[in-house]
Design an enzyme around this catalytic site. Sequence first.
Site, PDB file in Angstrom:
ATOM      1  N   ASP A   1       0.885  -1.169   0.000  1.00  0.00           N
ATOM      2  CA  ASP A   1       0.000   0.000   0.000  1.00  0.00           C
ATOM      3  C   ASP A   1       0.923   1.220   0.000  1.00  0.00           C
ATOM      4  O   ASP A   1       1.531   1.547   1.008  1.00  0.00           O
ATOM      5  CB  ASP A   1      -0.885  -0.019   1.258  1.00  0.00           C
ATOM      6  CG  ASP A   1      -1.775   1.229   1.374  1.00  0.00           C
ATOM      7  OD1 ASP A   1      -1.751   2.073   0.457  1.00  0.00           O
ATOM      8  OD2 ASP A   1      -2.485   1.359   2.390  1.00  0.00           O
TER       9      ASP A   1
ATOM     10  N   LYS B   1       2.764  11.281  -3.170  1.00  0.00           N
ATOM     11  CA  LYS B   1       1.707  10.615  -3.949  1.00  0.00           C
ATOM     12  C   LYS B   1       0.785  11.649  -4.599  1.00  0.00           C
ATOM     13  O   LYS B   1       0.227  11.413  -5.658  1.00  0.00           O
ATOM     14  CB  LYS B   1       0.913   9.680  -3.025  1.00  0.00           C
ATOM     15  CG  LYS B   1      -0.168   8.857  -3.725  1.00  0.00           C
ATOM     16  CD  LYS B   1      -0.739   7.855  -2.740  1.00  0.00           C
ATOM     17  CE  LYS B   1      -1.950   7.121  -3.259  1.00  0.00           C
ATOM     18  NZ  LYS B   1      -2.436   6.120  -2.293  1.00  0.00           N
TER      19      LYS B   1
ATOM     20  N   GLU C   1      -7.489   0.200  -4.562  1.00  0.00           N
ATOM     21  CA  GLU C   1      -7.515   0.082  -3.098  1.00  0.00           C
ATOM     22  C   GLU C   1      -8.845  -0.485  -2.570  1.00  0.00           C
ATOM     23  O   GLU C   1      -8.835  -1.320  -1.665  1.00  0.00           O
ATOM     24  CB  GLU C   1      -7.193   1.443  -2.468  1.00  0.00           C
ATOM     25  CG  GLU C   1      -5.718   1.805  -2.633  1.00  0.00           C
ATOM     26  CD  GLU C   1      -5.400   3.267  -2.384  1.00  0.00           C
ATOM     27  OE1 GLU C   1      -6.296   4.010  -1.945  1.00  0.00           O
ATOM     28  OE2 GLU C   1      -4.254   3.678  -2.646  1.00  0.00           O
TER      29      GLU C   1
ATOM     30  N   ASP D   1     -12.908   5.529   1.276  1.00  0.00           N
ATOM     31  CA  ASP D   1     -11.465   5.510   1.516  1.00  0.00           C
ATOM     32  C   ASP D   1     -10.937   6.936   1.641  1.00  0.00           C
ATOM     33  O   ASP D   1     -10.834   7.653   0.655  1.00  0.00           O
ATOM     34  CB  ASP D   1     -10.786   4.781   0.350  1.00  0.00           C
ATOM     35  CG  ASP D   1      -9.276   4.619   0.558  1.00  0.00           C
ATOM     36  OD1 ASP D   1      -8.728   5.281   1.450  1.00  0.00           O
ATOM     37  OD2 ASP D   1      -8.664   3.832  -0.183  1.00  0.00           O
TER      38      ASP D   1
END
Length: 618
Positions: free
Chosen positions: A23, A86, A186, A210
């Site tokens: 992850d 990210k 994800e 999420d």
Amino acid sequence: MAKISINLATGSLQKEEIIVGIDLGTTNSLVAFIDPDKQPKVINDAGKGVLVPSVVHFGSAGDITVGNEAKNYLLTDPQNTIFSVKRLLGRSYHDIENYQEFFSYKVIDDNTESLVKIKVGDKFYTPIELSGMILKELKDRAEHALKTPVNRAVITVPAYFNDSQRQATRDAGKLAGLDVLRIVNEPTAASLAYGMGLDPEETKTIAVYDLGGGTFDVSILQIQNGIFEVLATNGDTFLGGDDFDRAILDYWIENNKLDRATLQQNRELAQELRLKAEEAKKSFSHQSIFNEKAGDIWCTIDKQTFEQLILPKVEQTIESCRKALADAKLDVGQIDEVVMVGGSTRTALIKKMVSEFFGRKVHDEVNPDEVVALGAAIQADVLAGNRSDILLLDVTPLSLGIETMGGLMDVIIPRNSKIPTKAGRQYTTSKDGQVNMKIAVYQGERDLIKENRKLAEFDLKGIPAMPAGFPKVDINFILNADGILKIQAIELRSGVKQEVEVKPAYGITDDLVEQMLMDSITHAKEDVAQRMLIEARTEGEQTVYTVEGFIKKHSTHLSENEIADTQEYVTKLKEALTQGDKDSVHKAIDELNEFTRPFAERLMDEAISTAMKGKSVE
């Protein structure tokens, strides 16, 4: 004599190489594997903790630290400490310009349409390189903890990530020396971690909410016969826990009447306040008031005020849930399960509002920080052929893509994509008045097309003559269930279109596929280094072409000194293009852009004022 591997960490026979699940997060990253008892388990190497902060620090002696140690430098050396990378993956400066003050390091604005670069000292790094460093740290920790080499991985991304963000993640894995078997959404990984989709008889519709450090997405998934299908996704790749921290920070700036410009210069204080804001947010899970000092500044806030500050952002996420349901053509009552993912979902207000919206208790039993990595490990186990209870559709054995400037392979359909599938990218011309575009299609895993296998080539003819960068050419790959690839190219402004079909490549053996994959791992580092140098040179050549054209066109509006100095910078860039490395090319581009920007802006202002003369604005 046959070789038998023994895993020293578990004492068991190692029949297959371990494939890990990763992850790669905005704030923290982590890695998981399937233990000998067939259970997914996160890796905690040498007691450093499960979560590896997604932070990279560059020391003055050229040393690079990643993770826990690097996080300590956020306060003491913020301009050389990179976080939230990210958020920059696959993005242009134009995408993040309004958030520039959030980053304590220098994000380069050389051209609002090109991908961002980060400057540290005299070196230039791309988000791909920085993410590669984080992935390399995860790989090293996994190898140290498991006492076995780790070369293959499944990496997760938000369902909302676009094609260039997914490709950037894949490239980062390659740079870390990992063969990325699959990029998994994800929400799919999180559902697997809750055991959803493991029963082939089960049919369920799931909402996965999420909310991580920097990204938010909600996905509506349907699971049938062990197959996961994303019905709809919505969200914002620029909304997350970082924004909650920022809301607290803004509140303190206002309350303490701090000057933003001064704060911008005092990076250490700015970072200290940012970390205090994060601390305050986390503290509300066990207390209702936060009151601490950062330097001479009192940082005081209560839970009620915090919830009022973040309410607009939380409402934004609920609106995304509403839109995702509408896109999936479902109503709230048709959702069977709601899964919470991401550290930011620990916030009480979020759980309350999501639960109220869906009208059911949410799943938060599995640690929300770990749930995605655990699911990725399960997916890795499936790809290793150890589970038959989850059905994987047929996949493409090798990546498919086209040749771009500098002889690079631009992947459009990554290997291990399930088929049938469709994917596309948008391209443009590199020269003024260009009327034809050569489209060469390749198969393989290497960055340079000369190392891959050519499948087809055709010309898109009749593009109307326009300045470089103006035509918009959509190239779509459509791969059907029989493995037949159809390529479509269309110039959007004029409608000029061309299609070609490529039959299945039966001549390619399993051995050759395996060899191509092995080569891609062996040469990963040099391939990516070469790709980055070629990309820098291509960008440099385009900059020279643009600046020389600009000088020629506007020479009457520029002073002799401006022209002479610009030509000096152009010469410097040309020298870097023939002799320099990636960093010296980026440095020369940056210097040329910095020098020419003021008079380019002056000419723009003059052109606007001339155009506006004698015209009234109502």
